[in-house]
Design a protein around this motif. Structure first.
Motif, PDB file in Angstrom:
ATOM      1  N   GLN A  54       0.814  -1.209   0.000  1.00 43.72           N
ATOM      2  CA  GLN A  54       0.000   0.000   0.000  1.00 43.72           C
ATOM      3  C   GLN A  54       0.852   1.266   0.000  1.00 43.72           C
ATOM      4  OE1 GLN A  54      -2.788  -0.283   3.217  1.00 43.72           O
ATOM      5  NE2 GLN A  54      -4.075  -1.775   2.167  1.00 43.72           N
ATOM      6  N   THR A  55       2.000   1.262   0.700  1.00 46.63           N
ATOM      7  CA  THR A  55       2.842   2.448   0.768  1.00 46.63           C
ATOM      8  C   THR A  55       4.010   2.396  -0.211  1.00 46.63           C
ATOM      9  OG1 THR A  55       4.153   1.444   2.539  1.00 46.63           O
ATOM     10  CG2 THR A  55       2.284   2.832   3.185  1.00 46.63           C
ATOM     11  N   ARG A  56       4.338   1.220  -0.686  1.00 41.65           N
ATOM     12  CA  ARG A  56       5.434   1.032  -1.636  1.00 41.65           C
ATOM     13  C   ARG A  56       6.714   1.710  -1.157  1.00 41.65           C
ATOM     14  NH1 ARG A  56       3.982   1.688  -7.857  1.00 41.65           N
ATOM     15  NH2 ARG A  56       3.982   3.894  -7.298  1.00 41.65           N
ATOM     16  N   LYS A  57       7.127   1.464   0.058  1.00 41.20           N
ATOM     17  CA  LYS A  57       8.347   2.052   0.603  1.00 41.20           C
ATOM     18  C   LYS A  57       9.540   1.149   0.325  1.00 41.20           C
ATOM     19  CE  LYS A  57       6.347   4.830   4.315  1.00 41.20           C
ATOM     20  NZ  LYS A  57       6.314   5.070   5.781  1.00 41.20           N
ATOM     21  N   ILE A  58      10.651   1.783   0.000  1.00 47.19           N
ATOM     22  CA  ILE A  58      11.879   1.042  -0.231  1.00 47.19           C
ATOM     23  C   ILE A  58      12.556   0.781   1.117  1.00 47.19           C
ATOM     24  CG2 ILE A  58      13.438   3.029  -0.494  1.00 47.19           C
ATOM     25  CD1 ILE A  58      13.397  -0.001  -2.851  1.00 47.19           C
ATOM     26  N   PRO A  59      13.182  -0.369   1.311  1.00 46.06           N
ATOM     27  CA  PRO A  59      13.922  -0.602   2.549  1.00 46.06           C
ATOM     28  C   PRO A  59      15.031   0.427   2.722  1.00 46.06           C
ATOM     29  CG  PRO A  59      13.647  -2.642   1.324  1.00 46.06           C
ATOM     30  CD  PRO A  59      13.193  -1.541   0.426  1.00 46.06           C
ATOM     31  N   VAL A  60      15.278   0.854   3.942  1.00 47.17           N
ATOM     32  CA  VAL A  60      16.253   1.913   4.203  1.00 47.17           C
ATOM     33  C   VAL A  60      17.683   1.396   4.127  1.00 47.17           C
ATOM     34  CG1 VAL A  60      17.074   3.556   5.955  1.00 47.17           C
ATOM     35  CG2 VAL A  60      14.616   3.194   5.616  1.00 47.17           C
ATOM     36  N   ASP A  61      17.914   0.166   4.584  1.00 44.68           N
ATOM     37  CA  ASP A  61      19.286  -0.329   4.703  1.00 44.68           C
ATOM     38  C   ASP A  61      19.269  -1.845   4.510  1.00 44.68           C
ATOM     39  OD1 ASP A  61      21.960  -0.614   5.224  1.00 44.68           O
ATOM     40  OD2 ASP A  61      21.930   0.452   7.134  1.00 44.68           O
ATOM     41  N   THR A  62      19.580  -2.277   3.301  1.00 45.27           N
ATOM     42  CA  THR A  62      19.501  -3.708   3.007  1.00 45.27           C
ATOM     43  C   THR A  62      20.300  -4.040   1.757  1.00 45.27           C
ATOM     44  OG1 THR A  62      17.960  -5.549   2.657  1.00 45.27           O
ATOM     45  CG2 THR A  62      17.456  -3.513   1.520  1.00 45.27           C
ATOM     46  N   PHE A  63      20.649  -5.294   1.586  1.00 48.96           N
ATOM     47  CA  PHE A  63      21.226  -5.710   0.305  1.00 48.96           C
ATOM     48  C   PHE A  63      21.052  -7.206   0.096  1.00 48.96           C
ATOM     49  CE2 PHE A  63      24.849  -6.091   3.197  1.00 48.96           C
ATOM     50  CZ  PHE A  63      25.470  -7.269   2.801  1.00 48.96           C
TER      51      PHE A  63
END
Length: 496
Positions: A20-29
């Motif tokens: 619903q918000t389509r937020k990207i992860p802040v810190d990941t790989f």
């Protein structure tokens, strides 16, 4: 009830995607392993793709930048392994173009001249520089999957902390420091490469990294560089720098007078360059006070070197805009326009009349092939899956162009660091950031001439993204290899 899908990646991270918000992860790989044949040698490598935060002075994340990092496997001594940090331009462009068409281990499906073909996708790049250097492709804020982050009150950070010549340089230098620290690459020889506006960016980063991150580089690579110091002057005298490009584009489109058309491109460009600097530029400097005879003679020679009519040149007072050139060159031949960033490309306007093209023929062609390729590649090959839109171009405006001192910044970085060398790569058919304009920038960086032996210029028979033409993809990557190898210290002390 919100639908939440949880993807457990086989790395250090757990990514939660909220549809619903389509937020990207802040810190990941995510890490995947691959292999590619480069110059007849099988190269095994690891790809890490994900996000890393930008921090404010309070240590709070204010943005997150999407990146892809390629490391060759089985390297015994990372301290001797070069690291190339890669940016594209815009400003506001994702780091997609050089990633999947130039230096990376995969290139998109296009024909040998760079035109789209289907099926869309990617294939191995046998010319990638991954055999000699590791590479990280960095997407500045609002490009690719990089985004500004809301604080605890739902407020976004001030845009002027990111969107301007100096703000861009400052936060990216901080981000690079964090990346190099996390990946344990402080010992490695380091290079920054920037295409188009990325040229302005990396000229400035050279000094910012050195002064405020204490990070010293071995090389700065400018690919079709955009020099705002040149383009923002609005002085007619600088339009003389466009003439050699006009010669190249007219030669390619076969509209030059026979004495020039029958020669090879590289045989006629020195003539056009000499005329531009030694005749046209001084004439333009005289403005409306030039004598009529001189004006007539210069216009006639401009017509000879540009494929335009003497009449149209005189109507512009010898100061012919590039947009008019793209519209006018083939007006009476095929009625088509030529591309801005690559004048090999042709367009069709609503009417043949007018002073500028309706659209950029080359850019629409490139978006045609790049957009499906990068979306497919990141998801299916590198396994980074998100509902966030990949921004080929993002909202970064208004862009603060004030206090542009990147030329001087590069000079200071070079003067203070005897290791630092510069490579400039330009396509002869680029009408946006012309090859002769790039040469002029190179000449102006160091007025003393004491650093000129550390500059190298390479030209190619293509446009802004010279690597889209297969012959130049091979040549340009080989030039990068040679530059990297020649700029390694090999135990030599950094002193004059």
């Amino acid at each position: 009830m919100k639908h939440i899908s949880i993807l457990l990646f086989f790395t250090l991270s757990l990514v939660i995607v909220n549809a619903q918000t389509r937020k990207i992860p802040v810190d990941t790989f995510i890490v995947t392993n691959h292999s590619v044949n480069i110059k007849g040698q099988q190269v095994s490598y690891k790809a890490s793709t994900g996000t890393q935060p930008v921090w404010n002075k309070k240590g709070e994340p204010t943005a997150t930048l999407f990146y892809t990092y390629y490391e060759r496997n089985n390297v015994k001594n990372k301290a001797e392994r070069p690291l190339v940090i890669s940016f594209n331009g815009g400003p506001g462009s994702a780091s997609v173009w050089m990633h999947i068409a130039y230096t990376g281990p995969k290139v998109l499906n296009i024909d040998d001249e760079g035109y789209p073909i289907q099926p869309y996708g990617v294939k191995d790049n046998p010319n990638s520089i991954l055999d000699v250097a590791d590479i990280v492709y960095v997407n500045p804020v609002n490009t690719g999957y990089s985004r500004l982050l809301e604080d605890k009150d739902g407020k976004l950070p001030e845009r002027d902390n990111f969107f301007g010549i100096n703000a861009d340089i400052k936060y990216l230098a901080e981000w690079i420091n964090t990346f190099v620290t996390r990946k344990n690459r402080w010992e490695s020889p380091k290079y920054i490469i920037g295409e188009s506006y990325g040229g302005t960016r990396v000229m400035g980063l050279a000094k910012e990294l050195q002064d405020n991150q204490w990070m010293y580089l071995n090389g700065v690579i400018l690919v079709s560089p955009a020099d705002y110091k040149l383009y923002n002057t609005n002085q007619p005298v600088y339009s003389a720098l466009n003439l050699p490009y006009y010669t190249a584009a007219a030669w390619y489109q076969k509209v030059l007078p026979n004495p020039l058309q029958q020669k090879d491109l590289l045989d006629i460009l020195p003539e056009a360059e000499n005329f531009a600097i030694n005749t046209l530029m001084p004439t333009l400097a005289k403005g409306g006070f030039v004598s009529e005879s001189e004006k007539q003679n210069v216009a006639e020679k401009m017509a000879y070197y540009s494929g335009l009519s003497k009449t149209s040149i005189l109507q512009h007072n010898l100061d012919v805009p590039t947009r008019f050139f793209w519209k006018e060159l083939l007006r009476n031949k095929t009625g088509q326009t030529i591309g801005r960033l690559d004048s090999r490309y042709l367009g069709i306007d609503r009417t043949e009349a007018g002073t500028s093209p309706d659209y950029s023929a080359e850019l629409t062609s490139w978006l045609h092939s790049f957009t499906p390729a990068i979306n497919y590649y990141l998801r299916e090959h590198l396994k980074f899956k998100t509902d966030v839109k990949y921004n080929m171009f993002g909202d970064v405006y208004p862009w603060d162009r004030r206090n542009d001192n990147v030329r001087e910044g590069l000079r200071q970085a070079m003067a203070q660091n005897p290791y630092l060398k510069v490579l400039i790569q330009s396509g002869y058919y680029d009408g946006a950031t012309t090859y002769f304009g790039a040469k002029y920038t190179m000449w102006q960086v160091d007025p003393s001439g004491k650093l000129k032996d550390r500059f190298t210029f390479k030209g190619y028979r293509s446009g802004h993204m010279m690597y889209l033409r297969n012959e130049d993809l091979i040549k340009a990557n080989n030039d990068l290899r040679e530059f990297i190898n020649n700029s390694l210290s090999n135990g030599k002390a950094a002193k004059y």
